[in-house]
Write an enzyme that holds these catalytic residues in place. Sequence first.
Site, PDB file in Angstrom:
ATOM      1  N   SER A 230       0.824  -1.219   0.000  1.00 36.46           N
ATOM      2  CA  SER A 230       0.000   0.000   0.000  1.00 36.46           C
ATOM      3  C   SER A 230       0.854   1.265   0.000  1.00 36.46           C
ATOM      4  O   SER A 230       1.057   1.873  -1.040  1.00 36.46           O
ATOM      5  CB  SER A 230      -0.979  -0.030   1.161  1.00 36.46           C
ATOM      6  OG  SER A 230      -1.993  -0.973   0.858  1.00 36.46           O
ATOM      7  N   ARG A 231       1.369   1.662   1.160  1.00 35.13           N
ATOM      8  CA  ARG A 231       2.270   2.808   1.242  1.00 35.13           C
ATOM      9  C   ARG A 231       3.271   2.561   2.374  1.00 35.13           C
ATOM     10  O   ARG A 231       2.907   2.023   3.425  1.00 35.13           O
ATOM     11  CB  ARG A 231       1.511   4.114   1.529  1.00 35.13           C
ATOM     12  CG  ARG A 231       0.749   4.701   0.340  1.00 35.13           C
ATOM     13  CD  ARG A 231       1.661   5.156  -0.784  1.00 35.13           C
ATOM     14  NE  ARG A 231       0.924   5.735  -1.897  1.00 35.13           N
ATOM     15  CZ  ARG A 231       0.528   5.075  -2.982  1.00 35.13           C
ATOM     16  NH1 ARG A 231       0.806   3.788  -3.125  1.00 35.13           N
ATOM     17  NH2 ARG A 231      -0.120   5.685  -3.952  1.00 35.13           N
ATOM     18  N   ASP A 255       6.382  -3.782  -1.326  1.00 34.06           N
ATOM     19  CA  ASP A 255       6.456  -3.111  -2.633  1.00 34.06           C
ATOM     20  C   ASP A 255       6.647  -1.610  -2.429  1.00 34.06           C
ATOM     21  O   ASP A 255       6.900  -0.886  -3.393  1.00 34.06           O
ATOM     22  CB  ASP A 255       5.167  -3.373  -3.421  1.00 34.06           C
ATOM     23  CG  ASP A 255       5.249  -2.843  -4.850  1.00 34.06           C
ATOM     24  OD1 ASP A 255       6.300  -3.062  -5.488  1.00 34.06           O
ATOM     25  OD2 ASP A 255       4.285  -2.204  -5.313  1.00 34.06           O
ATOM     26  N   GLU A 260      10.443   6.323   0.307  1.00 34.42           N
ATOM     27  CA  GLU A 260      10.937   5.629  -0.888  1.00 34.42           C
ATOM     28  C   GLU A 260      11.407   6.628  -1.947  1.00 34.42           C
ATOM     29  O   GLU A 260      12.288   6.311  -2.747  1.00 34.42           O
ATOM     30  CB  GLU A 260       9.916   4.622  -1.419  1.00 34.42           C
ATOM     31  CG  GLU A 260       8.899   5.140  -2.363  1.00 34.42           C
ATOM     32  CD  GLU A 260       7.848   4.084  -2.724  1.00 34.42           C
ATOM     33  OE1 GLU A 260       7.722   3.038  -2.073  1.00 34.42           O
ATOM     34  OE2 GLU A 260       7.116   4.349  -3.675  1.00 34.42           O
ATOM     35  N   HIS A 300       7.952  -0.557  -5.991  1.00 34.24           N
ATOM     36  CA  HIS A 300       6.612   0.046  -6.155  1.00 34.24           C
ATOM     37  C   HIS A 300       6.070  -0.279  -7.551  1.00 34.24           C
ATOM     38  O   HIS A 300       5.890   0.615  -8.385  1.00 34.24           O
ATOM     39  CB  HIS A 300       6.663   1.571  -5.929  1.00 34.24           C
ATOM     40  CG  HIS A 300       5.298   2.142  -5.656  1.00 34.24           C
ATOM     41  ND1 HIS A 300       5.075   3.217  -4.840  1.00 34.24           N
ATOM     42  CD2 HIS A 300       4.061   1.786  -6.101  1.00 34.24           C
ATOM     43  CE1 HIS A 300       3.798   3.496  -4.788  1.00 34.24           C
ATOM     44  NE2 HIS A 300       3.149   2.642  -5.547  1.00 34.24           N
ATOM     45  N   ALA A 302       3.422  -2.810  -8.062  1.00 33.35           N
ATOM     46  CA  ALA A 302       2.217  -3.656  -8.037  1.00 33.35           C
ATOM     47  C   ALA A 302       1.197  -3.240  -9.095  1.00 33.35           C
ATOM     48  O   ALA A 302       0.451  -4.066  -9.604  1.00 33.35           O
ATOM     49  CB  ALA A 302       1.584  -3.612  -6.651  1.00 33.35           C
ATOM     50  N   PHE A 303       1.192  -1.969  -9.458  1.00 35.12           N
ATOM     51  CA  PHE A 303       0.212  -1.463 -10.444  1.00 35.12           C
ATOM     52  C   PHE A 303       0.608  -1.807 -11.873  1.00 35.12           C
ATOM     53  O   PHE A 303      -0.189  -1.693 -12.793  1.00 35.12           O
ATOM     54  CB  PHE A 303       0.126   0.072 -10.344  1.00 35.12           C
ATOM     55  CG  PHE A 303       1.385   0.744 -10.848  1.00 35.12           C
ATOM     56  CD1 PHE A 303       2.494   0.877 -10.033  1.00 35.12           C
ATOM     57  CD2 PHE A 303       1.472   1.183 -12.160  1.00 35.12           C
ATOM     58  CE1 PHE A 303       3.672   1.445 -10.516  1.00 35.12           C
ATOM     59  CE2 PHE A 303       2.645   1.761 -12.646  1.00 35.12           C
ATOM     60  CZ  PHE A 303       3.742   1.882 -11.815  1.00 35.12           C
TER      61      PHE A 303
HETATM   62  P1  NAD Z   1      -9.896   1.670  -0.919  1.00 31.92           P
HETATM   63  O1  NAD Z   1     -10.116   3.084  -0.518  1.00 31.92           O
HETATM   64  O2  NAD Z   1     -10.842   1.036  -1.877  1.00 31.92           O
HETATM   65  O3  NAD Z   1      -9.878   0.746   0.389  1.00 31.92           O
HETATM   66  C1  NAD Z   1      -9.189   1.092   1.548  1.00 31.92           C
HETATM   67  C2  NAD Z   1      -9.873   0.384   2.715  1.00 31.92           C
HETATM   68  O4  NAD Z   1      -9.097   0.682   3.888  1.00 31.92           O
HETATM   69  C3  NAD Z   1     -11.302   0.861   2.988  1.00 31.92           C
HETATM   70  O5  NAD Z   1     -12.160  -0.258   3.088  1.00 31.92           O
HETATM   71  C4  NAD Z   1     -11.185   1.605   4.325  1.00 31.92           C
HETATM   72  O6  NAD Z   1     -12.366   1.487   5.116  1.00 31.92           O
HETATM   73  C5  NAD Z   1     -10.020   0.867   4.949  1.00 31.92           C
HETATM   74  N1  NAD Z   1      -9.364   1.594   6.037  1.00 31.92           N
HETATM   75  C6  NAD Z   1      -9.259   2.920   6.229  1.00 31.92           C
HETATM   76  N2  NAD Z   1      -8.578   3.158   7.377  1.00 31.92           N
HETATM   77  C7  NAD Z   1      -8.247   1.946   7.898  1.00 31.92           C
HETATM   78  C8  NAD Z   1      -7.547   1.518   9.052  1.00 31.92           C
HETATM   79  N3  NAD Z   1      -7.061   2.402   9.920  1.00 31.92           N
HETATM   80  N4  NAD Z   1      -7.399   0.187   9.254  1.00 31.92           N
HETATM   81  C9  NAD Z   1      -7.900  -0.708   8.376  1.00 31.92           C
HETATM   82  N5  NAD Z   1      -8.592  -0.373   7.273  1.00 31.92           N
HETATM   83  C10 NAD Z   1      -8.744   0.951   7.035  1.00 31.92           C
HETATM   84  O7  NAD Z   1      -8.399   1.608  -1.445  1.00 31.92           O
HETATM   85  P2  NAD Z   1      -7.755   0.525  -2.423  1.00 31.92           P
HETATM   86  O8  NAD Z   1      -8.122   0.849  -3.835  1.00 31.92           O
HETATM   87  O9  NAD Z   1      -8.057  -0.836  -1.897  1.00 31.92           O
HETATM   88  O10 NAD Z   1      -6.208   0.881  -2.278  1.00 31.92           O
HETATM   89  C11 NAD Z   1      -5.535   0.786  -1.021  1.00 31.92           C
HETATM   90  C12 NAD Z   1      -4.176   1.444  -1.138  1.00 31.92           C
HETATM   91  O11 NAD Z   1      -3.331   0.678  -2.000  1.00 31.92           O
HETATM   92  C13 NAD Z   1      -4.194   2.827  -1.833  1.00 31.92           C
HETATM   93  O12 NAD Z   1      -4.538   3.853  -0.930  1.00 31.92           O
HETATM   94  C14 NAD Z   1      -2.783   2.967  -2.339  1.00 31.92           C
HETATM   95  O13 NAD Z   1      -2.012   3.642  -1.378  1.00 31.92           O
HETATM   96  C15 NAD Z   1      -2.299   1.522  -2.453  1.00 31.92           C
HETATM   97  N6  NAD Z   1      -1.967   1.171  -3.845  1.00 31.92           N
HETATM   98  C16 NAD Z   1      -0.706   0.734  -4.124  1.00 31.92           C
HETATM   99  C17 NAD Z   1      -0.366   0.388  -5.426  1.00 31.92           C
HETATM  100  C18 NAD Z   1       1.020  -0.107  -5.789  1.00 31.92           C
HETATM  101  O14 NAD Z   1       1.390  -0.091  -6.979  1.00 31.92           O
HETATM  102  N7  NAD Z   1       1.808  -0.574  -4.843  1.00 31.92           N
HETATM  103  C19 NAD Z   1      -1.322   0.491  -6.443  1.00 31.92           C
HETATM  104  C20 NAD Z   1      -2.606   0.930  -6.125  1.00 31.92           C
HETATM  105  C21 NAD Z   1      -2.908   1.268  -4.817  1.00 31.92           C
END
Ligand code: NAD
Length: 334
Positions: A230-231, A255, A260, A300, A302-303
């Site tokens: 995620s981040r 990732d 980073e 980074h 995953a996308f």
């Molecule tokens: P999303 O908004 O659909 O889902 C996020 C979920 O996290 C929601 O259900 C929310 O209720 C929950 N949440 C919020 N605060 C929380 C907490 N404190 N504890 C537990 N859950 C909590 O987002 P998504 O589309 O599933 O993406 C998630 C993250 O993945 C993005 O914000 C982005 O940072 C990351 N991402 C990374 C890549 C990559 O290439 N590595 C690509 C896309 C997204």
Amino acid sequence: MKLLCFEATDDEIAYCTKALSGVDVVYFDEKLQDRPKPDAEAEIISVFVGSTVTKESLKLFPKLKYIVTRSTGYDHIDLKGCAARNVRVCNVPSYGEHTVAEFTMGLLLSLSRKLYDGIDRLKETGSFSYEGLQGFDLRDRTLGVVGTGRIGRHVVRMAKGFSMNVIAYDPFPSADLAKDEGFTYVTLDELLKQSDIVTLHVPYMKETHHLMNAKRFAKMKTGALLINVSRGGLVDTDALLAVLKNETLGGAALDVLEEEGAIKDEFTFLRDGHPASAVLKTVLENHELMRLPNVLITPHMAFNTREGVERIIKTTSENIQAIVKGKPQNLVSK
Ligand code: NAD
């Protein structure tokens, strides 16, 4: 309308040149912070996750009205600073939840079956020895999914395909989803206690900064694994390094890393001088993490599938066309 597009790739330029024929677009392959030149006419800028948009960078563009990020996450953009300047931000809310979920499963299998170690040893030494390469079955292991949003729910589904036992934590649980996919919501503490593998699918924000800290690591099973796609800021690097070194955490696949940007751009980082000591410490810790045998780090990515990137470019160009038509879409700030 004049648009400045930072971190532009050849594919993006080719697509947008056709799709945005009425827009005056200037492309740069550099990140925004690596090209700090003012532009008096730019009304839109488009960035990717490597560009950090700060109050200072906003000052470069006095006519700026929109920032269009070619990503889902927008923690690289100072939303408060944008609001103060009346600059609105659009993102790509969805381009391939399964794309990122598939990568997560790839990391999970790489950890459970020591894929990297086996491939690396064979390539480097030609050895077909099994020594140190025994993995474990995923079947019947417990996967703890933190965040069951767009990506997390795909991870749940895929893990079920491996006959894993799935539990999840989300402050906004969906009873329907849990019923349909056959998993249980538990508290975060319970998830950490029960899971053999914990995977994070949560946005990075003030509330989730260092979600995984020393206290939370201490609640995990000895030898459990962590996956973070995620981040980087969701994990306290200091605490992660400590539990990996003392082997209370069995391993990690990451990732994304804290700071980073600094580690990817070490030349800029060193050239600009005087990094905050906390940043420098994290960068050094990241180097240490990369060398640990029980850690897999990817850049980074995953996308990054052909289909995922095509969808990102398409939605971004639609976001820009919507702005030009006066009907902005996918706004993350009103
Ligand atoms: P999303 O908004 O659909 O889902 C996020 C979920 O996290 C929601 O259900 C929310 O209720 C929950 N949440 C919020 N605060 C929380 C907490 N404190 N504890 C537990 N859950 C909590 O987002 P998504 O589309 O599933 O993406 C998630 C993250 O993945 C993005 O914000 C982005 O940072 C990351 N991402 C990374 C890549 C990559 O290439 N590595 C690509 C896309 C997204």
